[in-house]
Design a protein around this motif. Structure first.
Motif, PDB file in Angstrom:
ATOM      1  N   LYS A 220      17.301 -13.281  10.043  1.00  0.00           N
ATOM      2  CA  LYS A 220      17.528 -12.084  10.849  1.00  0.00           C
ATOM      3  C   LYS A 220      18.791 -11.344  10.409  1.00  0.00           C
ATOM      4  O   LYS A 220      18.817 -10.116  10.367  1.00  0.00           O
ATOM      5  CB  LYS A 220      17.620 -12.460  12.329  1.00  0.00           C
ATOM      6  N   TYR A 222      20.132 -11.188   7.472  1.00  0.00           N
ATOM      7  CA  TYR A 222      20.022 -10.560   6.161  1.00  0.00           C
ATOM      8  C   TYR A 222      18.737  -9.757   5.986  1.00  0.00           C
ATOM      9  O   TYR A 222      18.389  -9.374   4.876  1.00  0.00           O
ATOM     10  CB  TYR A 222      20.175 -11.618   5.068  1.00  0.00           C
ATOM     11  N   ASP A 223      18.050  -9.481   7.099  1.00  0.00           N
ATOM     12  CA  ASP A 223      16.851  -8.668   7.038  1.00  0.00           C
ATOM     13  C   ASP A 223      17.195  -7.193   6.823  1.00  0.00           C
ATOM     14  O   ASP A 223      16.397  -6.431   6.279  1.00  0.00           O
ATOM     15  CB  ASP A 223      16.053  -8.827   8.332  1.00  0.00           C
ATOM     16  N   LYS A 224      18.405  -6.802   7.230  1.00  0.00           N
ATOM     17  CA  LYS A 224      18.887  -5.427   7.041  1.00  0.00           C
ATOM     18  C   LYS A 224      20.415  -5.456   7.083  1.00  0.00           C
ATOM     19  O   LYS A 224      21.006  -6.443   7.542  1.00  0.00           O
ATOM     20  CB  LYS A 224      18.340  -4.506   8.126  1.00  0.00           C
ATOM     21  N   PRO A 225      21.062  -4.401   6.614  1.00  0.00           N
ATOM     22  CA  PRO A 225      22.526  -4.397   6.622  1.00  0.00           C
ATOM     23  C   PRO A 225      23.077  -4.626   8.027  1.00  0.00           C
ATOM     24  O   PRO A 225      22.609  -4.020   9.000  1.00  0.00           O
ATOM     25  CB  PRO A 225      22.876  -2.989   6.107  1.00  0.00           C
ATOM     26  N   TYR A 226      24.061  -5.512   8.138  1.00  0.00           N
ATOM     27  CA  TYR A 226      24.622  -5.848   9.446  1.00  0.00           C
ATOM     28  C   TYR A 226      25.592  -4.771   9.923  1.00  0.00           C
ATOM     29  O   TYR A 226      25.642  -4.438  11.096  1.00  0.00           O
ATOM     30  CB  TYR A 226      25.325  -7.206   9.373  1.00  0.00           C
ATOM     31  N   SER A 228      26.761  -0.811   9.380  1.00  0.00           N
ATOM     32  CA  SER A 228      26.274   0.441   8.815  1.00  0.00           C
ATOM     33  C   SER A 228      27.366   1.156   8.018  1.00  0.00           C
ATOM     34  O   SER A 228      28.554   1.051   8.330  1.00  0.00           O
ATOM     35  CB  SER A 228      25.776   1.365   9.937  1.00  0.00           C
TER      36      SER A 228
END
Length: 243
Positions: A220, A222-226, A228
């Protein structure tokens, strides 16, 4: 097992501190000097440490780091910043141009120096019976935090460290099996069985911290940038060829 190894293996992260307790200046000085004794690339010591003691400023820092209350509660919050301002000054002193300012390697150098330095500070603090917790949220809003700390160009917040008197006990969290992180001669990729075993071992901590398993948490995160706009904010500080 000697006392140093026992101390290292007994590390725990504390998320609640007794308020209003100041660390004696001689102890804080000992912690900082221990941090400075850490090795660094070319002895460059590519970091600086900014201590936040004032309660209002700790409150603001807690907000900047994502509303983490233990920053406001702890005795002192140490901000570890990547520091190439001194390199810039040294370059000017000797008529050099500091041409590698845009190289990605600067981030690796600074991160390594900071990691070694902060670990020394953490261990020194724990040897004095203080509790600690590392705060990655210091880079949640690099631009605002840099302004708050009055950081010049080529200086950037990377990680923080809460130091204080714990108000709760904390158990030692089990680590991955040694076989999952230590290899001899070559890297070993068959770690899934070890991860599955660790998922089961970490369950008591997983439930307390609001996630199911170690592997699910990693997936979870590393599924998207933590954070922004992190790359843009790093460039604003003069790194990665910014400005």
């Amino acid at each position: 097992m000697n006392d140093t190894i026992k101390l290292l293996r007994n590390h725990r992260s504390f998320r609640k501190y007794k308020k209003g307790i100041e660390i004696p200046e001689e102890q804080l000085d000992a912690i900082i000097r221990a941090a400075q004794a850490a090795p660094s690339w070319i002895n460059g010591q590519h970091y600086s440490i900014i201590a936040i003691k004032d309660q209002e400023r700790k409150n603001k820092m807690a907000e900047l780091c994502g509303n983490q209350p233990y920053i406001a509660e702890c005795s002192v919050f140490l901000c570890f910043v990547a520091d190439f301002h001194r390199v810039k000054v040294a370059s000017e002193m000797h008529g050099k141009s500091f041409q590698i300012a845009g190289e990605a390697d600067l981030l690796m150098v600074a991160a390594t120096d900071i990691g070694l330095c902060m670990q020394n500070a953490l261990t020194a603090a724990e040897s004095l019976d203080y509790g600690t917790i590392c705060i990655g949220g210091l880079r949640r809003n690099i631009t605002a935090t840099s302004e708050f700390l009055d950081l010049p160009e080529f200086v950037m917040p990377v990680v923080g460290l809460c130091v204080g008197v714990p108000d709760v006990e904390a158990p030692v969290k089990p680590r991955l099996p040694k076989e999952a992180v230590y290899f001899e001669e070559t890297y070993q990729t068959d770690v899934m069985p070890l991860l599955e075993t660790y998922d089961q071992e970490i369950i008591p901590f997983s439930k307390r911290e609001g996630f199911v398993s170690y592997t699910e948490r990693l997936a979870k995160f590393y599924d998207k940038p933590y954070y922004s706009n992190l790359t843009e904010q790093i460039k604003e500080r003069g790194f990665l060829g910014g400005k």
